[in-house]
Motif scaffolding. Structure first.
Motif, PDB file in Angstrom:
ATOM      1  N   GLU A 122       0.815  -1.213   0.000  1.00 67.75           N
ATOM      2  CA  GLU A 122       0.000   0.000   0.000  1.00 67.75           C
ATOM      3  C   GLU A 122       0.855   1.272   0.000  1.00 67.75           C
ATOM      4  O   GLU A 122       0.541   2.232  -0.705  1.00 67.75           O
ATOM      5  CB  GLU A 122      -0.906  -0.036   1.232  1.00 67.75           C
ATOM      6  N   ASN A 123       1.936   1.274   0.754  1.00 69.43           N
ATOM      7  CA  ASN A 123       2.774   2.475   0.815  1.00 69.43           C
ATOM      8  C   ASN A 123       3.481   2.738  -0.517  1.00 69.43           C
ATOM      9  O   ASN A 123       3.646   3.887  -0.925  1.00 69.43           O
ATOM     10  CB  ASN A 123       3.775   2.394   1.963  1.00 69.43           C
ATOM     11  N   ALA A 126       0.869   4.104  -2.810  1.00 69.14           N
ATOM     12  CA  ALA A 126       0.595   5.501  -2.451  1.00 69.14           C
ATOM     13  C   ALA A 126       1.668   6.430  -3.011  1.00 69.14           C
ATOM     14  O   ALA A 126       1.354   7.510  -3.528  1.00 69.14           O
ATOM     15  CB  ALA A 126       0.502   5.650  -0.940  1.00 69.14           C
ATOM     16  N   THR A 132      -4.083   8.943  -0.938  1.00 66.63           N
ATOM     17  CA  THR A 132      -4.202   8.678   0.491  1.00 66.63           C
ATOM     18  C   THR A 132      -4.751   7.263   0.682  1.00 66.63           C
ATOM     19  O   THR A 132      -5.295   6.681  -0.266  1.00 66.63           O
ATOM     20  CB  THR A 132      -5.163   9.689   1.146  1.00 66.63           C
ATOM     21  N   PRO A 133      -4.655   6.699   1.891  1.00 68.28           N
ATOM     22  CA  PRO A 133      -5.202   5.354   2.115  1.00 68.28           C
ATOM     23  C   PRO A 133      -6.688   5.231   1.755  1.00 68.28           C
ATOM     24  O   PRO A 133      -7.107   4.204   1.210  1.00 68.28           O
ATOM     25  CB  PRO A 133      -4.964   5.123   3.608  1.00 68.28           C
ATOM     26  N   ASP A 134      -7.480   6.267   2.036  1.00 70.17           N
ATOM     27  CA  ASP A 134      -8.902   6.217   1.667  1.00 70.17           C
ATOM     28  C   ASP A 134      -9.076   6.187   0.149  1.00 70.17           C
ATOM     29  O   ASP A 134      -9.913   5.447  -0.380  1.00 70.17           O
ATOM     30  CB  ASP A 134      -9.655   7.416   2.244  1.00 70.17           C
ATOM     31  N   GLU A 137      -8.231   2.747  -1.165  1.00 69.13           N
ATOM     32  CA  GLU A 137      -9.334   1.791  -0.990  1.00 69.13           C
ATOM     33  C   GLU A 137     -10.399   1.982  -2.056  1.00 69.13           C
ATOM     34  O   GLU A 137     -10.896   1.013  -2.628  1.00 69.13           O
ATOM     35  CB  GLU A 137      -9.942   1.924   0.409  1.00 69.13           C
ATOM     36  N   TYR A 152      -0.872  -1.613   8.492  1.00 70.94           N
ATOM     37  CA  TYR A 152      -0.279  -0.813   7.421  1.00 70.94           C
ATOM     38  C   TYR A 152       1.186  -1.187   7.278  1.00 70.94           C
ATOM     39  O   TYR A 152       1.855  -1.368   8.280  1.00 70.94           O
ATOM     40  CB  TYR A 152      -0.412   0.679   7.746  1.00 70.94           C
ATOM     41  N   PRO A 153       1.754  -1.359   6.156  1.00 67.32           N
ATOM     42  CA  PRO A 153       1.166  -1.289   4.826  1.00 67.32           C
ATOM     43  C   PRO A 153       0.553  -2.622   4.410  1.00 67.32           C
ATOM     44  O   PRO A 153       1.192  -3.661   4.501  1.00 67.32           O
ATOM     45  CB  PRO A 153       2.361  -0.947   3.941  1.00 67.32           C
ATOM     46  N   ARG A 154      -0.688  -2.553   3.984  1.00 70.36           N
ATOM     47  CA  ARG A 154      -1.369  -3.766   3.533  1.00 70.36           C
ATOM     48  C   ARG A 154      -0.903  -4.130   2.124  1.00 70.36           C
ATOM     49  O   ARG A 154      -0.330  -3.317   1.415  1.00 70.36           O
ATOM     50  CB  ARG A 154      -2.880  -3.545   3.536  1.00 70.36           C
TER      51      ARG A 154
END
Length: 187
Positions: A122-123, A126, A132-134, A137, A152-154
């Motif tokens: 995920e990072n 990003a 952003t994380p939202d 998703e 985090y990080p998924r």
């Protein structure tokens, strides 16, 4: 459709530049043309335009210098530098082009991630997409990508899209590739 409008705008701006007395035009025209080249990913033309702009016009013009930073980031394939440079308060005559460039770059990066990665943290996602994380998703849900639950990080697992168009290669191109391969093996 937008690409076609920008292509026509580019042709019009180039014509104005060529017809200008002494070949020198306003800073606004240079800015618009530079932004159009960046949107079209015509980095060679952007580079030559930068060299054509008189030094006294470049000096002290924050917007042109910021566009040049965007150009350098694109040239060097520096996504973090691109997002840092493009997050600027652009003037009204180039703001739409720069916004569209940012959106286009982000969408192309997401599509590339979908084709190139079997999984991505995920990072890293990003950093590559400036989300952003939202937002990540929402993007993953819209693309039907899996996000592995956890801290985090998924891990994000992109779902590969099936290309409808088969790759068509002409017989001549195949023969050329085969000839190159055989000559490589012989040498």
């Amino acid at each position: 459709m937008l690409s076609e409008k920008i292509r026509q705008l580019t042709l019009l701006l180039e014509k104005h530049e060529l017809e200008a007395p002494g070949g020198i035009v306003s800073i606004q025209l240079y800015s618009e043309l530079f932004a159009a080249y960046l949107y079209q990913n015509d980095l060679a033309s952007a580079r030559f335009l930068w060299k054509r702009i008189p030094q006294n016009m470049k000096a002290g013009n924050v917007e042109l210098e910021q566009m040049y930073k965007v150009y350098v980031a694109l040239w060097n394939n520096n996504t973090a530098g691109f997002y840092k440079a493009i997050n600027h308060d652009w003037s009204k005559h180039v703001s739409e082009l720069m916004f569209e460039l940012k959106e286009k770059f982000q969408q192309e990066t997401i599509a590339l991630i979908g084709r190139a990665y079997s999984s991505i943290f995920e990072n890293v996602f990003a950093d590559m997409t400036n989300q952003t994380p939202d937002m990540i998703e929402d993007t993953c849900k819209s693309l039907k990508w899996e996000i592995v639950p956890g801290p985090y990080p998924r891990l994000i697992i992109p779902k590969r899209t099936v290309e409808d168009k088969p790759i068509m290669v002409s017989s001549e191109a195949q023969l050329h590739r085969l000839t190159d391969f055989v000559s490589f093996l012989e040498n």
